[in-house]
Design an enzyme around this catalytic site. Structure first.
Site, PDB file in Angstrom:
ATOM      1  N   CYS A 209       0.804  -1.229   0.000  1.00 41.98           N
ATOM      2  CA  CYS A 209       0.000   0.000   0.000  1.00 41.98           C
ATOM      3  C   CYS A 209       0.836   1.278   0.000  1.00 41.98           C
ATOM      4  CB  CYS A 209      -0.939  -0.001   1.191  1.00 41.98           C
ATOM      5  SG  CYS A 209      -2.081  -1.392   1.202  1.00 41.98           S
TER       6      CYS A 209
ATOM      7  N   CYS B 249     -14.021   0.818   6.700  1.00 44.80           N
ATOM      8  CA  CYS B 249     -13.004   0.119   5.914  1.00 44.80           C
ATOM      9  C   CYS B 249     -12.915   0.758   4.529  1.00 44.80           C
ATOM     10  CB  CYS B 249     -13.369  -1.352   5.753  1.00 44.80           C
ATOM     11  SG  CYS B 249     -13.753  -2.221   7.292  1.00 44.80           S
ATOM     12  N   CYS B 250     -11.705   0.959   4.034  1.00 38.23           N
ATOM     13  CA  CYS B 250     -11.557   1.550   2.714  1.00 38.23           C
ATOM     14  C   CYS B 250     -12.052   0.569   1.648  1.00 38.23           C
ATOM     15  CB  CYS B 250     -10.110   1.956   2.445  1.00 38.23           C
ATOM     16  SG  CYS B 250      -8.954   0.582   2.298  1.00 38.23           S
TER      17      CYS B 250
END
Length: 395
Positions: free
Chosen positions: A82, A213-214
């Site tokens: 990420c 949550c993304c």
């Protein structure tokens, strides 16, 4: 040779759900062209390119950039989970600082599939095996919950267990993210939500509900990184400088501490931030705007302390006092962050860069943080890597 490094141009495309995405090469090409246009230069003036993505075959960076021109420059593909986009930016800055290149393009993109993150290769050791072992030793494995949510939800449980943080506090971060994203045309989720809606959404793991949550996201972003001399010679915008930057990886405490906040990178973040503050001489209390890695609400809260924005154990008060938004101490994630803008893994770090450059130039429109002269970026990847970058507006 140490040289001042400028961000002469930035560009990104509106982020989208996987079902509404263009192919990665189209997205990446659009973001790169936008950054070059913003800088006011042609692709043939770029001397190197670092292209970041997580999901895709090798040399996707070349496929994305060849439509801009086959100039023969070095194109290096970067994959750091990420934190991939900011790792590409770190490499671009290294090239310019060293004098190896005067103008470098950092590009990040991701074409994601719907659903939770999962391993692609199941016939070889997982690079997250040490992290998984550490998590299993602390809290076990839930076969029914997404693995990323178990890491960061577990960290939230550990933090709440230590300091008594209420579930509503984590939910307030999701509400804030949507409120900020409402002013961002690049964000996936721009509709405001209430605290009750966040808490009432389906439970995922620990304190996390779905709206904390993304989402899986597709998108691309880019930055033109150059020397001060190159900017002056070509008449480019020299408003924004990278004043300090650090990339850190795991130390034994990630795996041996028995603390889920450390398993998800607290110590990596703290170490990178400390290096940046020491290199720049800047106090974190003097930074008015931050784009930090809010893949889950729990990680945003933990990151407040890891970045030194508030002392250890005070993150809940920081949220309740409104010190994480407009009118408070520091505006965190004016873009809406990963929670609402979206999180296309390879693009996230450069999307954060774009947002902060716009903030320092005074071009962030309804998201603008008044008078911002310093801006901090935090981008984290498990496995692991953390990049913290401090930007400064020229006097």
């Amino acid at each position: 040779m140490d040289r001042t490094v400028q961000i002469a141009g930035v560009g990104m495309i509106p982020f989208a759900k996987p079902s509404a995405s263009e192919p990665y090469d189209v997205m990446a090409g659009s973001a790169a062209r936008a950054a070059l246009a913003d800088a006011g230069i042609d692709y043939h003036q770029v001397q190197q390119a670092y292209a970041g993505y997580v999901y895709g075959d090798s040399t996707c960076g070349q496929a994305a950039l060849y439509d801009l021109g086959q100039s023969g420059i070095p194109i290096v593909n970067v994959n750091n989970n990420c934190s991939t986009g900011s790792s590409a930016l770190w490499l671009a800055r290294q090239a310019v600082m060293s004098g190896v290149a005067d103008c470098v393009l950092a590009l990040g993109f991701e074409q994601m599939r719907p659903g939770a993150l999962a391993n692609v290769w199941d016939d070889r050791p997982s690079p997250l095996a040490r992290s998984a072992d550490a998590m299993t030793a602390i809290q076990g494995i839930d076969d029914h919950a997404p693995i990323a949510a178990q890491y960061f939800g577990g960290a939230g449980m550990a933090y709440a267990g230590k300091y008594g943080t209420a579930p509503e506090t984590f939910a307030k971060i999701a509400v804030k993210a949507r409120r900020h994203a409402a002013n961002n045309p690049y964000a996936v989720f721009r509709t405001p939500v209430s605290e009750e809606e966040v808490l009432g959404s389906p439970p995922i793991y620990g304190p996390l509900t779905r709206l904390q949550c993304c989402p899986p996201t597709c998108g691309a972003a880019a930055a033109v990184v150059c020397s001060q001399e190159f900017a002056r010679r070509h008449g480019l915008d020299a408003t924004v400088t990278i004043r300090a930057q650090a990339l850190t990886t795991d130390t034994p405490t990630t795996f041996d501490s028995g603390d889920m906040t450390k398993v998800v990178g607290y110590d990596m973040t703290r170490a990178a931030a400390t290096r940046v503050y020491e290199e720049s001489g800047v106090d974190p209390q003097d930074i008015p705007v931050v784009e930090l890695h809010d893949c889950f609400t729990t990680n945003e809260l933990i990151s407040y302390e890891a970045l030194g924005l508030t002392p250890e154990g005070t993150a809940e008060k920081f949220v309740l006092d409104g010190d994480n938004t407009y009118g408070g101490q520091v505006v965190t994630n004016p873009s809406g962050g990963l929670l609402s803008k979206g999180h296309p893994l390879g693009a996230t770090g450069l999307a954060q860069c774009a947002e902060l450059v716009w903030q320092l130039r005074g071009q962030a429109e309804n998201r603008q943080v008044d008078g911002a002269r310093l801006a901090l970026q935090h981008n984290l990847g498990l496995g692991g890597a953390c990049v913290v970058t401090l930007y400064e507006r020229a006097a």
